[in-house]
Write an enzyme that holds these catalytic residues in place. Sequence first.
Site, PDB file in Angstrom:
ATOM      1  N   PHE A  57     -44.038  21.186 -53.504  1.00  0.00           N
ATOM      2  CA  PHE A  57     -43.668  20.979 -52.103  1.00  0.00           C
ATOM      3  C   PHE A  57     -44.666  20.110 -51.328  1.00  0.00           C
ATOM      4  O   PHE A  57     -44.489  19.873 -50.139  1.00  0.00           O
ATOM      5  CB  PHE A  57     -43.497  22.334 -51.390  1.00  0.00           C
ATOM      6  N   ARG A  85     -53.051  35.921 -38.314  1.00  0.00           N
ATOM      7  CA  ARG A  85     -52.090  35.748 -39.411  1.00  0.00           C
ATOM      8  C   ARG A  85     -51.050  36.868 -39.419  1.00  0.00           C
ATOM      9  O   ARG A  85     -49.907  36.660 -39.837  1.00  0.00           O
ATOM     10  CB  ARG A  85     -52.818  35.623 -40.755  1.00  0.00           C
ATOM     11  N   THR A  91     -45.777  33.528 -44.928  1.00  0.00           N
ATOM     12  CA  THR A  91     -45.467  32.116 -45.137  1.00  0.00           C
ATOM     13  C   THR A  91     -43.972  31.879 -45.322  1.00  0.00           C
ATOM     14  O   THR A  91     -43.381  31.002 -44.690  1.00  0.00           O
ATOM     15  CB  THR A  91     -46.201  31.608 -46.408  1.00  0.00           C
ATOM     16  N   ASN A 112     -41.954  26.633 -40.668  1.00  0.00           N
ATOM     17  CA  ASN A 112     -42.350  27.966 -40.225  1.00  0.00           C
ATOM     18  C   ASN A 112     -43.277  27.940 -39.009  1.00  0.00           C
ATOM     19  O   ASN A 112     -44.052  28.852 -38.776  1.00  0.00           O
ATOM     20  CB  ASN A 112     -42.941  28.767 -41.392  1.00  0.00           C
ATOM     21  N   GLU A 126     -61.026  23.246 -41.100  1.00  0.00           N
ATOM     22  CA  GLU A 126     -59.816  22.809 -40.381  1.00  0.00           C
ATOM     23  C   GLU A 126     -60.139  22.441 -38.933  1.00  0.00           C
ATOM     24  O   GLU A 126     -59.590  21.479 -38.395  1.00  0.00           O
ATOM     25  CB  GLU A 126     -58.765  23.916 -40.453  1.00  0.00           C
TER      26      GLU A 126
HETATM   27  P1  IDP Z   1     -49.611  29.541 -44.748  1.00  0.00           P
HETATM   28  O1  IDP Z   1     -49.177  28.400 -43.856  1.00  0.00           O
HETATM   29  O2  IDP Z   1     -48.865  30.810 -44.451  1.00  0.00           O
HETATM   30  O3  IDP Z   1     -51.106  29.739 -44.793  1.00  0.00           O
HETATM   31  P2  IDP Z   1     -49.726  28.224 -47.384  1.00  0.00           P
HETATM   32  O4  IDP Z   1     -49.479  28.896 -48.694  1.00  0.00           O
HETATM   33  O5  IDP Z   1     -51.103  27.743 -47.081  1.00  0.00           O
HETATM   34  O6  IDP Z   1     -49.165  29.189 -46.242  1.00  0.00           O
HETATM   35  O7  IDP Z   1     -48.720  26.985 -47.335  1.00  0.00           O
HETATM   36  C1  IDP Z   1     -48.886  25.962 -46.390  1.00  0.00           C
HETATM   37  C2  IDP Z   1     -47.531  25.549 -45.885  1.00  0.00           C
HETATM   38  O8  IDP Z   1     -46.818  24.923 -46.939  1.00  0.00           O
HETATM   39  C3  IDP Z   1     -46.617  26.701 -45.452  1.00  0.00           C
HETATM   40  O9  IDP Z   1     -46.869  27.158 -44.148  1.00  0.00           O
HETATM   41  C4  IDP Z   1     -45.268  26.059 -45.576  1.00  0.00           C
HETATM   42  O10 IDP Z   1     -45.018  25.213 -44.450  1.00  0.00           O
HETATM   43  C5  IDP Z   1     -45.436  25.213 -46.831  1.00  0.00           C
HETATM   44  N1  IDP Z   1     -45.026  25.936 -48.050  1.00  0.00           N
HETATM   45  C6  IDP Z   1     -45.700  26.924 -48.676  1.00  0.00           C
HETATM   46  N2  IDP Z   1     -45.036  27.371 -49.770  1.00  0.00           N
HETATM   47  C7  IDP Z   1     -43.926  26.619 -49.823  1.00  0.00           C
HETATM   48  C8  IDP Z   1     -42.810  26.595 -50.742  1.00  0.00           C
HETATM   49  O11 IDP Z   1     -42.746  27.344 -51.721  1.00  0.00           O
HETATM   50  N3  IDP Z   1     -41.835  25.680 -50.478  1.00  0.00           N
HETATM   51  C9  IDP Z   1     -41.885  24.825 -49.416  1.00  0.00           C
HETATM   52  N4  IDP Z   1     -42.911  24.822 -48.544  1.00  0.00           N
HETATM   53  C10 IDP Z   1     -43.913  25.701 -48.735  1.00  0.00           C
END
Ligand code: IDP
Length: 147
Positions: A57, A85, A91, A112, A126
């Site tokens: 992704f 969080r 997520t 999201n 960040e």
């Molecule tokens: P977080 O934003 O909750 O910390 P992370 O695992 O760091 O989650 O992922 C970063 C961003 O990447 C997520 O907020 C989402 O927008 C995107 N993302 C994460 N996992 C997926 C997936 O399996 N498919 C598509 N987008 C994803």
Amino acid sequence: MERTFLMIKPDGVQRGLIGRIVSRLEDKGFKLVGGKFVTATEEQAKRHYAEHEGKAFYDNLISFITSGPVFAMVWEGDDIITISRMVIGKTKVTEAQPGTIRGDFANHTPLNLIHGSDSVESAEREIANFFDENELSVYDKNISAWI
Ligand code: IDP
């Protein structure tokens, strides 16, 4: 006092949710110390999501996050990384509980709405990716003794 980097993503901006999302963080009693309405450059986005490079992704995520302005913020509070969080929610929108920002407003991953740092080290990295230290305000809120 802990700091975190929170960023309302382009979908949150487009949907006009900045005010409601910021309200939830204010309602929780956290302190806003910096805010910036910017479109992330590709370099900034890649630094921000470096840990996801190579994942299926990743390319979509970089396109999405650079597709329009974001509202980048720095917030302060005790245990803010963990608590923010929880306020944000999981997520994947299929796992985000009602009552959380993602659970109440988002219905499609990766749209999201908001990013929140997941550790002190991530937060520092960040924050530095979007802010100079002199853009962050040091001030007291009189209410803080009651929160
Ligand atoms: P977080 O934003 O909750 O910390 P992370 O695992 O760091 O989650 O992922 C970063 C961003 O990447 C997520 O907020 C989402 O927008 C995107 N993302 C994460 N996992 C997926 C997936 O399996 N498919 C598509 N987008 C994803």
